[in-house]
Write an enzyme that holds these catalytic residues in place. Structure first.
Site, PDB file in Angstrom:
ATOM      1  N   VAL A  20       0.820  -1.203   0.000  1.00 31.31           N
ATOM      2  CA  VAL A  20       0.000   0.000   0.000  1.00 31.31           C
ATOM      3  C   VAL A  20       0.861   1.263   0.000  1.00 31.31           C
ATOM      4  CG1 VAL A  20      -1.598   1.345   1.456  1.00 31.31           C
ATOM      5  CG2 VAL A  20      -2.013  -1.080   1.073  1.00 31.31           C
ATOM      6  N   ASP A  38      10.487   3.553   6.322  1.00 30.47           N
ATOM      7  CA  ASP A  38      10.165   2.164   6.651  1.00 30.47           C
ATOM      8  C   ASP A  38      11.214   1.674   7.647  1.00 30.47           C
ATOM      9  OD1 ASP A  38       8.399  -0.187   4.910  1.00 30.47           O
ATOM     10  OD2 ASP A  38       9.901  -0.859   6.370  1.00 30.47           O
ATOM     11  N   ARG A  43      14.651  -3.337   3.111  1.00 33.18           N
ATOM     12  CA  ARG A  43      13.667  -2.914   2.106  1.00 33.18           C
ATOM     13  C   ARG A  43      13.990  -1.490   1.631  1.00 33.18           C
ATOM     14  NH1 ARG A  43       8.758  -5.783   1.697  1.00 33.18           N
ATOM     15  NH2 ARG A  43       7.627  -3.887   1.196  1.00 33.18           N
ATOM     16  N   THR A  88      -1.554  -4.332   9.675  1.00 30.05           N
ATOM     17  CA  THR A  88      -2.477  -4.562  10.794  1.00 30.05           C
ATOM     18  C   THR A  88      -2.955  -6.017  10.716  1.00 30.05           C
ATOM     19  OG1 THR A  88      -4.167  -3.544   9.372  1.00 30.05           O
ATOM     20  CG2 THR A  88      -3.306  -2.195  11.167  1.00 30.05           C
ATOM     21  N   THR A 123      -5.747  -0.713   7.584  1.00 29.13           N
ATOM     22  CA  THR A 123      -7.111  -1.178   7.866  1.00 29.13           C
ATOM     23  C   THR A 123      -7.259  -1.427   9.366  1.00 29.13           C
ATOM     24  OG1 THR A 123      -7.101  -2.258   5.726  1.00 29.13           O
ATOM     25  CG2 THR A 123      -8.833  -2.919   7.256  1.00 29.13           C
ATOM     26  N   CYS A 263      -5.821  -9.541   3.843  1.00 29.23           N
ATOM     27  CA  CYS A 263      -6.910  -8.551   3.907  1.00 29.23           C
ATOM     28  C   CYS A 263      -8.254  -9.216   4.195  1.00 29.23           C
ATOM     29  CB  CYS A 263      -6.983  -7.767   2.601  1.00 29.23           C
ATOM     30  SG  CYS A 263      -5.782  -6.429   2.535  1.00 29.23           S
TER      31      CYS A 263
END
Ligand code: NAD
Length: 329
Positions: A20, A38, A43, A88, A123, A263
């Site tokens: 995202v 991050d 990464r 999350t 989320t 998700c």
């Protein structure tokens, strides 16, 4: 805020650069000055070399972007508009694990100034932004939400691997802690979302909207899965039944299948967790989750039955699993 972002007098920071966070950071970086933060330095190193660790974007997507990738939180002191896109997940008991969001709030609390904005994209359950996240930022910064800084929530709808429904061409829901912040957040997102934004009436409404998009999908697939189990016992081909039923104008076109990833199989638990805290045990939602969580075992059992039926040497049979979720770094 909007004008200063456009004039590059202020900077936007994205915290958490995964599926995202990275696409939204790069989209904004084509228009305004961005800091991509991050905590995973490996990464960050890849992204500094125009490599997307999630393997969704090409190196050309990094071209012409005004973005600084970092894992040093001090760099965030230069930011004025924060977007949080950290994971999350749920724990082994399917309870929301808010560790990453809490840490992101602690980081923001250390660098936020008067006049700044914080928008959550992760989320969460309705109420999480205002009841769990904002108090952490307020406590660490000594500033107050609404009067000193503004907060908002804008859920993400992207679907990894889907080249048709991209960030720019799907309507984005936005919300703010007051009308002024909602208007400003909407204008900022309109910079990158060509399809436009939908202003939700409150942060809670925006949080709830995201959760039910995935809960609805989970439940519809669960119904198809349960039907397929029943029809299998009746020696009826489920797909033929769905084809026939699908000729009715209001029959919804869902199919049985495995629900995985982080998700659809996770988000409904955020809603049922909050519901339980408020004294209501969700039943339909959890029934759907139970069916879908059991489908992998069901499919494995059916495959074994087929192997036994058609092969003499069960032990040496090879099974090809396509579409397995791989844990990335
Ligand atoms: N992947 C999807 O399709 C999708 C779609 C819509 C919404 N969402 C939601 O968006 C959020 C992010 O999901 P994702 O798929 O991008 O996750 P992800 O696992 O791909 O990436 C998360 C990134 O955040 C970083 N991170 C973790 N903790 C951090 C911290 N405290 N500070 C800074 N960085 C941190 C990780 O190193 C990682 O790079 C989740 O809430 C998810 O439910 C995901």
């Amino acid at each position: 805020m909007y004008q200063e972002l456009i004039n590059k007098k202020k900077k936007l920071a994205v915290i958490g650069l995964g599926y995202v966070g990275l696409p939204i950071a790069l989209e904004f970086a084509k228009k305004i000055s961005v800091i991509g933060f991050d905590t995973n330095s490996k990464r960050v190193e890849l992204m500094c070399n125009a490599i997307d660790p999630s393997q969704e974007l090409d190196s050309k997507d990094f071209e012409g972007c005004d973005i600084t990738f970092t894992s040093e939180f001090e760099t965030l002191q230069a930011a004025d508009f924060f977007i949080v896109a950290v994971p999350t997940p749920v724990d082994e008991h399917n309870v929301p694990d808010l560790v990453a969001v809490t840490r992101a709030c602690e980081t923001i609390g250390k660098v936020i100034k008067k006049g700044d904005y914080v928008v959550f994209e992760s989320t969460v359950y309705p109420g999480c932004t205002e009841e769990d996240c904002v108090p952490i930022i307020e406590k660490i910064s000594g500033l107050n939400n609404i009067t000193d800084f503004k907060t908002g929530y804008s859920p993400e709808r992207i679907n990894p691997g889907d080249k048709q429904h991209t960030l720019a061409n799907i309507v984005k829901v936005v919300s703010g802690c007051d009308t002024e912040s909602c208007d400003c957040i909407a204008k900022v997102y309109e910079l990158v979302v060509k399809a436009g934004v939908h202003k939700a009436s409150s942060i809670k409404v925006a949080e709830a909207a995201k959760i039910i998009e995935n809960t609805q999908r989970d439940l519809n697939i669960a119904l198809m899965n349960e039907l397929s189990i029943i029809f299998d016992k009746m020696n009826i081909n489920t797909y033929e039944v769905l084809e026939a039923a699908g000729t009715k104008w209001n029959f919804l076109k869902f199919q049985p299948g495995l629900v995985g990833g982080h998700c659809i199989g996770v988000d409904p638990y955020y809603l049922t967790h909050k519901s339980k805290e408020l004294g209501y045990d969700a039943q339909v939602i959890l029934a759907g989750r139970t069916i879908n969580d059991g489908m992998a075992g069901y499919v494995a059992k059916k495959v074994l039955q087929h192997i036994i039926q058609y092969s003499e040497n069960v032990k040496d049979a090879n099974v090809l699993v396509m579409g397995a979720l791989s844990r990335k770094m």
